[in-house]
Every structure is written in structure tokens, then in C-alpha cells.
Design an enzyme around this catalytic site. Structure first.
Site, PDB file in Angstrom:
ATOM      1  N   ASP A   1      -9.794  77.931   4.858  1.00 30.46           N
ATOM      2  CA  ASP A   1     -11.122  78.150   5.429  1.00 30.46           C
ATOM      3  C   ASP A   1     -12.023  76.935   5.228  1.00 30.46           C
ATOM      4  O   ASP A   1     -13.190  76.955   5.611  1.00 30.46           O
ATOM      5  CB  ASP A   1     -11.774  79.420   4.867  1.00 30.46           C
ATOM      6  CG  ASP A   1     -12.072  79.346   3.374  1.00 30.46           C
ATOM      7  OD1 ASP A   1     -11.634  78.375   2.721  1.00 30.46           O
ATOM      8  OD2 ASP A   1     -12.730  80.272   2.869  1.00 30.46           O
TER       9      ASP A   1
ATOM     10  N   SER B   1      -8.349  81.268  -2.460  1.00 29.62           N
ATOM     11  CA  SER B   1      -8.833  80.050  -1.810  1.00 29.62           C
ATOM     12  C   SER B   1      -8.301  78.798  -2.491  1.00 29.62           C
ATOM     13  O   SER B   1      -7.113  78.566  -2.563  1.00 29.62           O
ATOM     14  CB  SER B   1     -10.365  80.080  -1.779  1.00 29.62           C
ATOM     15  OG  SER B   1     -10.906  79.035  -1.026  1.00 29.62           O
TER      16      SER B   1
ATOM     17  N   ASP C   1      -7.568  73.906   2.268  1.00 33.68           N
ATOM     18  CA  ASP C   1      -7.354  74.485   0.949  1.00 33.68           C
ATOM     19  C   ASP C   1      -6.361  75.631   1.074  1.00 33.68           C
ATOM     20  O   ASP C   1      -5.749  75.826   2.130  1.00 33.68           O
ATOM     21  CB  ASP C   1      -8.679  74.943   0.331  1.00 33.68           C
ATOM     22  CG  ASP C   1      -9.358  76.023   1.163  1.00 33.68           C
ATOM     23  OD1 ASP C   1      -9.096  76.089   2.373  1.00 33.68           O
ATOM     24  OD2 ASP C   1     -10.159  76.793   0.604  1.00 33.68           O
TER      25      ASP C   1
ATOM     26  N   ASP D   1      -6.401  78.867   1.447  1.00 32.53           N
ATOM     27  CA  ASP D   1      -6.504  79.877   2.499  1.00 32.53           C
ATOM     28  C   ASP D   1      -7.010  79.288   3.808  1.00 32.53           C
ATOM     29  O   ASP D   1      -7.268  80.013   4.761  1.00 32.53           O
ATOM     30  CB  ASP D   1      -7.367  81.056   2.059  1.00 32.53           C
ATOM     31  CG  ASP D   1      -8.844  80.707   1.939  1.00 32.53           C
ATOM     32  OD1 ASP D   1      -9.170  79.520   1.723  1.00 32.53           O
ATOM     33  OD2 ASP D   1      -9.683  81.625   2.051  1.00 32.53           O
TER      34      ASP D   1
END
Length: 445
Positions: free
Chosen positions: A243, A100, A239, A241
Site C-alpha cells: 500500500d 504492512s 512494502d 502489503d
């Protein structure tokens, strides 16, 4: 939670804590546990752009195939895209290789169920027990029973088309987009452009090591300057990833998850589209959010920090919108996890529909001063249970009374304790937060 799985999967320094051997064993154990409900599992695997992703992906795929399951490989794709494809490809499960917003040396492995939701604790614990106790109850297939890797070559296109189907045209809007050199570096600019927006892209040239490096939702400074320089209507930052989303208004001011939820909730409520007239937030949301939404007749459900807990409360209450101040926001009508690009499109759709500057929309919420300090610790549990720390927290609570609040909690993904103090006077809050931090640091020695 157990010794491997945290609030967001298995995390660690790649090739040191999260090794190829561990990834291989997680692949075997995960496929075996899932095979109890799906005799021949098909597991979607995707990753972000960090350099260790290739190594861990190879090991994970080898583990999965070695117990007779197939891999549906989608390569680099945002976490919510993998959750979406897990459902639409009728897969048995999905796996994301990402840490992440964490720095490049970290990585993680996170499982989704066949429905696109995070695995329930019971299944995570079963996988964990097999790995930690080095148990191998599965048979070893040979010949045609060995699993294979199937390349999903149109994964990006499927995800982009899904996103586009959630909003109308964004023509006429000028946006600066920061992809964090992460998983959305291609799909982010592309979906915005295909919807008609004028896009100025930033941090969309990953090299394996520059993910989240001075860019993205945790480092929006460059984005803030670029929005002003290009006289854009809005700035958007995902960010690593993708999400989560942090936005920037036309004046270069940050619009965090609380503001985004207020803007979207009020817009949905006005159209009669806010399910149960409710929203789910965490204990970290600013008190200003509570004031803005309660004044509009919107019920607020509060849960502990972590998008999995937000999701649980959404399912318990029937609400369809929830999230965190950090920008993890779930639109449950569309996807089963926080989705930074989906959130960006919903926010821009409100901007387009209402025809007001994004700063005016954000002004529907007045933020109360909030101070957050992260403290690096060796043992989060020990710090949280330390009697001197608890005593200091109680002192601050008594001092603030009903004029504010203090919250001390462990990070779910890093060796940090987060100290948050909220109230009326920023300087006073800083002193109070620092007094708690000093005790935590003293007790670390």
C-alpha cells in the site's frame, strides 16, 4: 482509539498477542456487526506472505462462517487489491491479514467497509466491545445456514486489469522492481511487464519469513545499487502489503512520498486534472513540498499522520490526491486506499509523458534537511504526556523559531515515539533531535 484497534487495524505479535482465538472472535464479531446492514454478509479475505497468515486466516474464516457469513477468499493480494475487490465483488466488507512494513513476527487484521474504505470508528468500537467483553449476541446457525468459503481464483487478474486501465503503455522504460517478498511479489512485476516496461525483479521469492527483510520500501539500499547497475530509468519498492511506494531515480537517489506527490500533483495541475487544485498531506511532509506546490498555485491541506486521516480530509475537501512522506499515496479517482502499485504506474506515466529523467522531475522540489529518530518506549501515551519531554520540545521550538519545526508523535503501529526536526542545518538538527530523544530515554528508566 480503543484497546484493540489502532490507526491501522488490530496489530500484534502473531500467536502471542494476535492469537488464532482473537482472530476467530474478531471474525465472529465483525460478521455480526456487519450483518445488521447485510443480512447474509459476504466478506473478502486476503493476506500478505508472512508465515502466520495461514494460521490467522483459518481462524478468521472459521469465526466468520460460524455466524452464518460467507468468505470470499482471495489468498495473497495487496491490501489495495482487497479494497478494490470488496467494491467490485459487491461484498459486505473486506479483511486484510497483514502487518504492512513490520517484521515477520508481527501481523494484523484490518477491516474495510463494503465501499472499500476503512471501517468508521463507530463500527470498529462496536466490534471491539463485543470481543473485549466476551459478548456473543449472535445466534449459532446449523445445517445449510452455516457460512461457506468461496475461492476467488481470478483475484490477481481482476486487480491487474484494474491497474492497467489507469495508464497507457510504459513501453521503452526500464524499471527495477522490489516486491519486498510481500503481497505484490507476483502482481507487481506482471502488471509492469504487461504494460510494456522492461522489468528487473528483486525480492519476489517469499518463503514466509523473508517479508520486508532487508528489502522493500523500508530497506531500499539493494534497489538503489541495482538501478545503477542495470542503468534503469527508475526503481520501485513496495512494502509487505504494497500500500506504499518508495522510488529511486536513475542515479540511485531516493524519491520518497513527498517527491512523488509533487511530481504527480504538478503534472496533473498542468493538464487541468488536479481536483480543486488541492492536495492533502500530513504534518510529516517536508517543508520543501509546501514551497514547491504553493509556488504552483496548489492548495495544501494538512492533517495528522495516518492514511485514514488523509482519506478523511480528501473526502472533506473534495481533493483527489493525498498521502504521506512514507509512500502511502491515495489517488481517490481510482482507489479508496493507499495503493503502491497504482502510485508506481501514475509516477511512471508522468515519466513517460514528459520524457525527462526522473531525477529532473524530482528536482521540482528541494528537500529541506530533516532528521527523524525513532525511540522505543513502553508506553507511548505516557512518553507523549511527560512534562520533561514537553518542556524540551518547547525549548527546541523556541530555538528554531520560524526557521524550522519539531514534531514528536507516537507511531500508530509500533511501540515507538518518533522525533522529527526540520530546518536549515543538518548537524544542528541532529543535535536538537538527539536532545529530545535523550529526555525520552531518561524518562523511560
Amino acid at each position: 482509539m480503543g484497546k484493540l484497534f489502532g490507526t491501522d487495524g488490530v496489530r500484534g505479535i502473531a500467536n502471542q498477542e494476535l492469537t488464532p482465538n482473537l482472530a476467530f472472535r474478531l471474525g465472529q464479531a465483525g460478521a455480526y456487526v456487519l450483518s445488521k446492514e447485510h443480512p447474509h454478509p459476504r466478506i473478502v479475505i486476503g493476506k500478505d506472505t508472512r508465515i502466520s497468515g495461514d494460521m490467522l486466516e483459518a481462524a478468521l474464516m472459521a469465526g466468520i462462517c460460524s455466524v452464518g457469513a460467507d468468505v470470499l477468499r482471495v489468498s495473497v493480494l495487496p491490501t489495495p487489491g482487497i479494497a478494490y475487490l470488496t467494491r467490485t465483488l459487491d461484498a459486505s466488507a473486506g479483511v486484510v491479514i497483514s502487518a504492512s512494513h513490520n517484521p515477520v513476527q508481527d501481523n494484523g487484521i484490518k477491516f474495510f467497509s463494503s465501499t472499500g474504505y476503512k471501517l468508521p470508528d463507530t463500527l470498529e468500537e462496536e466490534i471491539e466491545e463485543l470481543v473485549l467483553n466476551n459478548q456473543r449476541p449472535w445466534s449459532i446457525p446449523t445445517g445449510g445456514e452455516v457460512g461457506r468459503v468461496i475461492e476467488i481464483t481470478d483475484a490477481e487478474r481482476q486487480y491487474i486489469d484494474f491497474l492497467k486501465g489507469t495508464v497507457g503503455s510504459l513501453e521503452g522504460l526500464k524499471v527495477v522492481y522490489d516486491g519486498s517478498n510481500g503481497a505484490a511479489y507476483r502482481v507487481g512485476p506482471q502488471v509492469l511487464q504487461e504494460l510494456g516496461a522492461e522489468v528487473i525483479p528483486l525480492a519476489v521469492s517469499p518463503d514466509g519469513v523473508n517479508i520486508n527483510a532487508g528489502c522493500g520500501s523500508t530497506h531500499p539500499e539493494v534497489l538503489q545499487r541495482a538501478v545503477i547497475e542495470h542503468q534503469a530509468d527508475i526503481g520501485l519498492a513496495n512494502d509487505g502489503d504494497a500500500d506504499r511506494l518508495i522510488a529511486v531515480d536513475e542515479k540511485g537517489e531516493i524519491i520518497d512520498g513527498d517527491f512523488i506527490m509533487v511530481i504527480c500533483a504538478l503534472a496533473l495541475k498542468a493538464k487541468g486534472g488536479l481536483a480543486k487544485d488541492s492536495i492533502v498531506v500530513t504534518v510529516m511532509s517536508n517543508l520543501g513540498l509546501y514551497i514547491a506546490l504553493k509556488d504552483a498555485g496548489i492548495k495544501i491541506h494538512e492533517t495528522q499522520v495516518g492514511d485514514r486521516y488523509v482519506m478523511e480530509e480528501l473526502l472533506n475537501t473534495g481533493a483527489k490526491l493525498g498521502g504521506e512522506q512514507s509512500g502511502h499515496i491515495i489517488f481517490l479517482d481510482y482507489n479508496t486506499t493507499g495503493d503502491g502499485l497504482l502510485t508506481a504506474l501514475q509516477l511512471m506515466a508522468v515519466l513517460k509523458e514528459q520524457g525527462k529523467p526522473i531525477s529532473k522531475l524530482a528536482a521540482q522540489m528541494q528537500r529541506l534537511p530533516q532528521v527523524l529518530i525513532n525511540v522505543k518506549v513502553k508506553d507511548k501515551k505516557k512518553s507523549m504526556e511527560n512534562p520533561y519531554v514537553l518542556q524540551k520540545v518547547e525549548e527546541v521550538k523556541r530555538f528554531l523559531g520560524d526557521r524550522g519545526r519539531v514534531l514528536v508523535r507516537p507511531s500508530g503501529t509500533e511501540s515507538l515515539v518518533r522525533v522529527m526536526v526540520e530546518g536549515q542545518d543538518h548537524d544542528q538538527l541532529t543535535r536538537l533531535a538527539q536532545s529530545v530523544v535523550e529526555i525520552i530515554k531518561r524518562e523511560e528508566r
